[in-house]
Design a protein around this motif. Structure first.
Motif, short mmCIF file in Angstrom:
data_model
loop_
_atom_site.label_atom_id
_atom_site.label_comp_id
_atom_site.label_asym_id
_atom_site.label_seq_id
_atom_site.Cartn_x
_atom_site.Cartn_y
_atom_site.Cartn_z
N LEU A 32 18.50 -43.78 3.42
CA LEU A 32 17.78 -43.79 4.85
C LEU A 32 17.92 -45.00 5.51
N GLU A 33 18.16 -45.08 6.36
CA GLU A 33 18.43 -46.89 7.13
C GLU A 33 17.70 -46.84 8.12
N PRO A 34 16.25 -47.28 8.86
CA PRO A 34 16.28 -47.44 10.26
C PRO A 34 16.76 -47.94 10.70
N ARG A 35 15.95 -47.25 12.62
CA ARG A 35 17.36 -47.69 13.30
C ARG A 35 16.37 -49.04 14.14
N ASP A 36 16.69 -49.59 15.40
CA ASP A 36 16.64 -49.90 16.12
C ASP A 36 15.18 -49.49 17.22
N ASP A 37 15.30 -47.89 17.24
CA ASP A 37 14.83 -47.47 17.56
C ASP A 37 13.67 -46.16 17.00
N GLY A 38 12.98 -47.00 16.15
CA GLY A 38 11.55 -46.66 15.31
C GLY A 38 12.29 -45.64 14.48
N ARG A 39 13.14 -44.77 14.92
CA ARG A 39 13.67 -43.50 13.59
C ARG A 39 14.43 -44.15 12.37
N LEU A 40 14.30 -42.81 11.50
CA LEU A 40 14.86 -43.18 10.21
C LEU A 40 16.08 -42.12 10.72
N ARG A 41 17.20 -42.80 10.45
CA ARG A 41 18.35 -42.08 10.03
C ARG A 41 19.10 -42.20 8.56
N VAL A 42 18.75 -40.51 7.99
CA VAL A 42 19.39 -39.80 6.95
C VAL A 42 20.63 -39.43 6.84
N ILE A 43 21.06 -39.83 5.89
CA ILE A 43 22.55 -39.37 5.92
C ILE A 43 22.38 -38.46 3.98
N GLN A 44 23.12 -37.84 3.59
CA GLN A 44 23.85 -37.40 2.47
C GLN A 44 25.03 -36.59 2.54
N ARG A 45 25.01 -37.48 2.18
CA ARG A 45 26.87 -37.31 0.84
C ARG A 45 26.85 -36.03 -0.31
N MET A 46 27.22 -34.89 -0.36
CA MET A 46 27.38 -33.67 -1.15
C MET A 46 28.66 -34.18 -1.97
N GLN A 47 28.98 -34.32 -3.33
CA GLN A 47 29.93 -33.46 -3.89
C GLN A 47 29.89 -32.56 -5.31
N THR A 48 30.02 -31.36 -4.76
CA THR A 48 29.88 -30.02 -5.14
C THR A 48 30.62 -30.07 -6.45
N PRO A 49 30.20 -29.55 -7.85
CA PRO A 49 31.41 -29.20 -8.98
C PRO A 49 31.76 -28.02 -8.33
N PRO A 50 32.81 -27.27 -8.86
CA PRO A 50 33.67 -26.35 -9.45
C PRO A 50 33.20 -25.34 -9.52
N GLU A 51 31.96 -24.98 -10.54
CA GLU A 51 30.54 -24.40 -10.61
C GLU A 51 29.83 -23.50 -9.77
N LEU A 52 29.93 -23.65 -8.15
CA LEU A 52 29.43 -23.88 -7.47
C LEU A 52 30.24 -23.26 -6.46
N ASN A 53 31.71 -23.58 -6.81
CA ASN A 53 32.74 -22.76 -5.42
C ASN A 53 32.03 -21.46 -4.98
N ASP A 54 31.85 -20.53 -5.59
CA ASP A 54 31.50 -19.15 -5.05
C ASP A 54 30.61 -19.72 -5.38
N HIS A 55 29.39 -20.01 -4.71
CA HIS A 55 28.17 -20.16 -4.79
C HIS A 55 27.54 -20.19 -3.25
N ALA A 56 26.58 -19.65 -3.21
CA ALA A 56 26.12 -20.39 -1.90
C ALA A 56 26.46 -22.14 -1.78
N MET A 57 26.16 -22.40 -2.64
CA MET A 57 24.82 -24.04 -2.71
C MET A 57 26.97 -24.47 -3.11
N GLY A 58 27.76 -23.91 -2.70
CA GLY A 58 28.71 -24.76 -2.62
C GLY A 58 29.49 -25.39 -1.15
N GLY A 59 28.79 -24.21 -0.41
CA GLY A 59 28.74 -24.88 1.07
C GLY A 59 28.06 -26.21 1.61
N PHE A 60 27.17 -26.96 0.60
CA PHE A 60 26.53 -28.13 0.74
C PHE A 60 27.92 -28.90 0.41
#
Length: 293
Positions: A32-60
């Protein structure tokens, strides 16, 4: 969102099916990184395990980005990957809702910060009203000398296994997010009954009867502040690992939704409780308890 939530975090998200079965853990780098324009930039990098390959959350899996804008007390999520809003309560809690536009699921979310170095976070993902996953997460700050030091839930999932008496504080917030009152709370339990007693005379007494598949039928009484009027309580509860969720109703058109988290590392029992009157949110409580002994 409070500035307490900004920075770089390592998040372990425990994924549960709607029936309460555990699926797997998503590891997330959350920046969560403050920007010069007053906004907050949120960046999320997801690593999903093999157990989620066939689950809807695997697409995260992958990287997701959105901007957060403060508009009064409300926090607006302005995309591109998340559209919605969040409402902070004090400096250490926020409740949000919206949709992950590219991921393709709507959500409700929460974040609690019991200590400056620890977050309890998560929420539910839906297709419209159909829940596809319930998530409870735990986060530590990301530090350069330990970039993959993932937090984890561990230990017992049941508060009574630690102590039958807990004591702490309940902070009550108006729907605007303003703190209204704080109360000392004592919680006691036996095999199936939990009692919460407030310094202002308010009291919950709830009997838990197992009804299968991790569900409990709840029956009890709510004594109002001042210790006078009593209302019967009827409800259900469901366990998702270290999270216990309950919904209670009274004949006086009150609904009480509670999420209860046991965090063994910090030694805390946390309750996020929303009170509704005639279907409208009336106030929110954040309750923090420690073992009495």
């Amino acid at each position: 969102m409070s500035d307490n939530f900004t920075g770089r975090w390592l998040v372990s998200e425990y994924v549960y099916n709607p029936d309460g079965t555990f699926v797997g853990i998503i590891h997330q780098h959350r920046h969560l990184e403050p920007r010069d324009d007053g906004r907050l930039r949120v960046i999320q990098r997801m690593q999903t395990p093999p157990e989620l390959n066939d689950h809807a959350m695997g697409g995260f899996a992958g990287e997701w980005t959105f901007d957060l804008i403060r508009q009064g007390v409300v926090r607006q999520y302005h995309g591109p990957d998340v559209i919605g809003s969040g409402m902070p309560y004090g400096e250490s809690a926020i409740i949000g809702q919206g949709i992950w536009t590219r991921f393709g699921h709507n959500f409700i979310s929460f974040a609690l910060m019991p200590t400056p170095q620890r977050q309890i976070t998560g929420g539910k993902f839906f297709n419209a009203g159909h829940m596809i996953a319930n998530i409870i997460g735990i986060a530590y700050p990301e530090v350069t000398d330990a970039p993959d030091h993932w937090a984890e839930f561990k230990g017992t999932q049941f508060p009574a296994n630690i102590d039958t008496q807990w004591v702490g504080e309940a902070a009550l917030y108006a729907v605007t997010g303003k703190l209204k009152i704080e109360n000392v709370v004592t919680r006691t339990s036996d095999d199936q009954t939990v009692t919460e007693t407030y310094a202002n005379g308010q009291m919950f007494m709830l009997d838990h009867q197992p009804s299968g598949d991790g569900l409990h039928d709840l029956r009890g009484t709510l004594t109002m502040p001042g210790g006078t009027a009593q209302q019967p309580l009827y409800g259900k509860s469901k366990r998702y690992g270290w999270l216990q969720e309950s919904v209670l109703y009274t004949p006086q058109s009150t609904r009480i939704d509670t999420m209860e988290f046991l965090d063994n590392d910090s030694g805390l029992l946390l309750l996020l409780r929303q009170w509704f009157q005639r279907g409208v949110l009336h106030h929110v409580e954040i309750i923090t308890l420690q073992p009495k002994s």
